[in-house]
Design a protein around this motif. Structure first.
Motif, PDB file in Angstrom:
ATOM      1  N   HIS A   1       0.823  -1.218   0.000  1.00  9.42           N
ATOM      2  CA  HIS A   1       0.000   0.000   0.000  1.00  9.42           C
ATOM      3  C   HIS A   1       0.856   1.266   0.000  1.00  9.42           C
ATOM      4  O   HIS A   1       0.386   2.331  -0.414  1.00  9.42           O
ATOM      5  CB  HIS A   1      -0.958  -0.003   1.210  1.00  9.42           C
ATOM      6  N   ASN A   2       2.094   1.159   0.453  1.00 10.31           N
ATOM      7  CA  ASN A   2       2.991   2.318   0.454  1.00 10.31           C
ATOM      8  C   ASN A   2       3.623   2.561  -0.915  1.00 10.31           C
ATOM      9  O   ASN A   2       4.006   3.697  -1.235  1.00 10.31           O
ATOM     10  CB  ASN A   2       4.120   2.119   1.473  1.00 10.31           C
ATOM     11  N   TRP A   3       3.745   1.513  -1.712  1.00  9.94           N
ATOM     12  CA  TRP A   3       4.503   1.606  -2.956  1.00  9.94           C
ATOM     13  C   TRP A   3       3.670   2.022  -4.159  1.00  9.94           C
ATOM     14  O   TRP A   3       4.203   2.445  -5.167  1.00  9.94           O
ATOM     15  CB  TRP A   3       5.180   0.263  -3.257  1.00  9.94           C
ATOM     16  N   ARG A   4       2.379   1.858  -4.083  1.00  9.32           N
ATOM     17  CA  ARG A   4       1.469   2.113  -5.198  1.00  9.32           C
ATOM     18  C   ARG A   4       1.804   1.191  -6.373  1.00  9.32           C
ATOM     19  O   ARG A   4       2.739   0.412  -6.319  1.00  9.32           O
ATOM     20  CB  ARG A   4       1.492   3.589  -5.599  1.00  9.32           C
ATOM     21  N   ASP A   5       1.027   1.259  -7.425  1.00 14.15           N
ATOM     22  CA  ASP A   5       1.119   0.269  -8.499  1.00 14.15           C
ATOM     23  C   ASP A   5       2.508   0.170  -9.120  1.00 14.15           C
ATOM     24  O   ASP A   5       3.070  -0.918  -9.266  1.00 14.15           O
ATOM     25  CB  ASP A   5       0.096   0.571  -9.596  1.00 14.15           C
ATOM     26  N   GLU A   6       3.067   1.312  -9.493  1.00 17.58           N
ATOM     27  CA  GLU A   6       4.384   1.316 -10.138  1.00 17.58           C
ATOM     28  C   GLU A   6       5.446   0.741  -9.214  1.00 17.58           C
ATOM     29  O   GLU A   6       6.315  -0.030  -9.635  1.00 17.58           O
ATOM     30  CB  GLU A   6       4.766   2.741 -10.542  1.00 17.58           C
ATOM     31  N   GLY A   7       5.361   1.083  -7.940  1.00 16.63           N
ATOM     32  CA  GLY A   7       6.324   0.578  -6.973  1.00 16.63           C
ATOM     33  C   GLY A   7       6.191  -0.911  -6.731  1.00 16.63           C
ATOM     34  O   GLY A   7       7.193  -1.618  -6.584  1.00 16.63           O
TER      35      GLY A   7
END
Length: 275
Positions: A163-169
């Motif tokens: 949840h901290n990294w978002r899709d790209e992460g």
């Protein structure tokens, strides 16, 4: 005489095979018991605070690691260990036999969350000999990172980080994990689970399980198994302060505290992928 000799030879051979299989089974059972006890000893260790141990009720570390296929001779990577909750278990569980890499944000010398997280982890690891064999590597969200030397890891783990990294992460982190793992290696994911049909905007901090599976497959992984070890049917996912409304954060403080304590920690997906 010839027939009798052949019969005796067959019987003797069969007894040797049976004894070998029995011995092999005993050795394997002994090894499994040893692996289990080493993990259990790490979980029960005095180096863990009472506060951290209290969260075992929700995080189920023994069952979770065993589901992923843990054994103490593995080379393991934990992506962004944060405060080191799982590091406290993994480090002594592999010490002397395996290897643990902590892929943490680099310290750039700035006064920000990433640098401070690295400094705090370094300080924690230096404070107890149980962490003496842990090696830190650099992980930068949304940038290609070498979590461990390519093709050397048996297992890459991440706990409540997507949840901290978002899709790209997430997509980049899964690519990094794939590169670090040996063929047949395991990617283990635990994350706050977004209920199907719930708008992500109203359930802050929760992540779609089906989307996570798609992202891992896009990085080259195969879904080997999923588990409900860390499920919590009481968690409805829609709260004033997102997932952090629930314990242990309790972002609303004393407001409705009894209500949120009764719910407990979040409902979590537990996914095992294989390279």
């Amino acid at each position: 005489m010839h027939t009798t000799a052949q019969t005796f030879k067959k019987a003797f051979t069969a007894s040797i095979v049976s004894a070998t299989l029995l011995c092999s089974g005993f050795v394997n059972a002994h090894q499994d018991a040893h692996h289990q006890s080493q993990l259990e000893q790490a979980i029960a260790g005095d180096h863990r605070s009472a506060t951290n141990k209290a969260r075992d009720e929700y995080r189920h570390p023994k069952e979770t690691l065993e589901f992923f296929g843990f054994n103490p001779s593995m080379t393991i990577v934990e992506i962004t260990p944060g405060g080191g909750w799982y590091t406290e278990i993994l480090a002594p569980a592999v010490k002397g036999k395996g290897k643990l890499y902590g892929a943490q944000y680099p310290d750039t010398g700035e006064d920000n969350y990433y640098s401070n997280s690295r400094k705090q982890l370094v300080e924690k690891l230096a404070g107890n000999a149980v962490f003496s064999e842990v090696e830190l590597t650099n992980f930068v969200p949304r940038q290609a990172s070498e979590l461990a030397p390519a093709g050397t890891a048996d297992m890459v783990l991440t706990f409540r980080n997507l949840h901290n990294w978002r899709d790209e992460g997430v997509e980049q982190a899964f690519k990094d994990a794939y590169k670090a793992l040996k063929k047949g290696g395991v990617l283990g994911v635990v994350e706050h689970r977004l209920p199907e049909g719930v708008d992500p905007k109203s359930a802050v901090g929760y992540v779609s399980q089906s989307k996570t599976i798609e992202q891992a497959k896009a990085a080259g992984f195969t879904l080997a198994a999923s588990s409900e070890i860390n499920a919590n049917a009481k968690d409805m996912a829609v709260y004033p302060k997102g997932v952090w409304t629930l314990p242990p954060v309790l972002r609303l403080g004393d407001e409705d505290k009894a209500k949120y304590m009764a719910i407990g920690e979040s409902d979590r997906m537990t996914l095992k992928f294989v390279k």
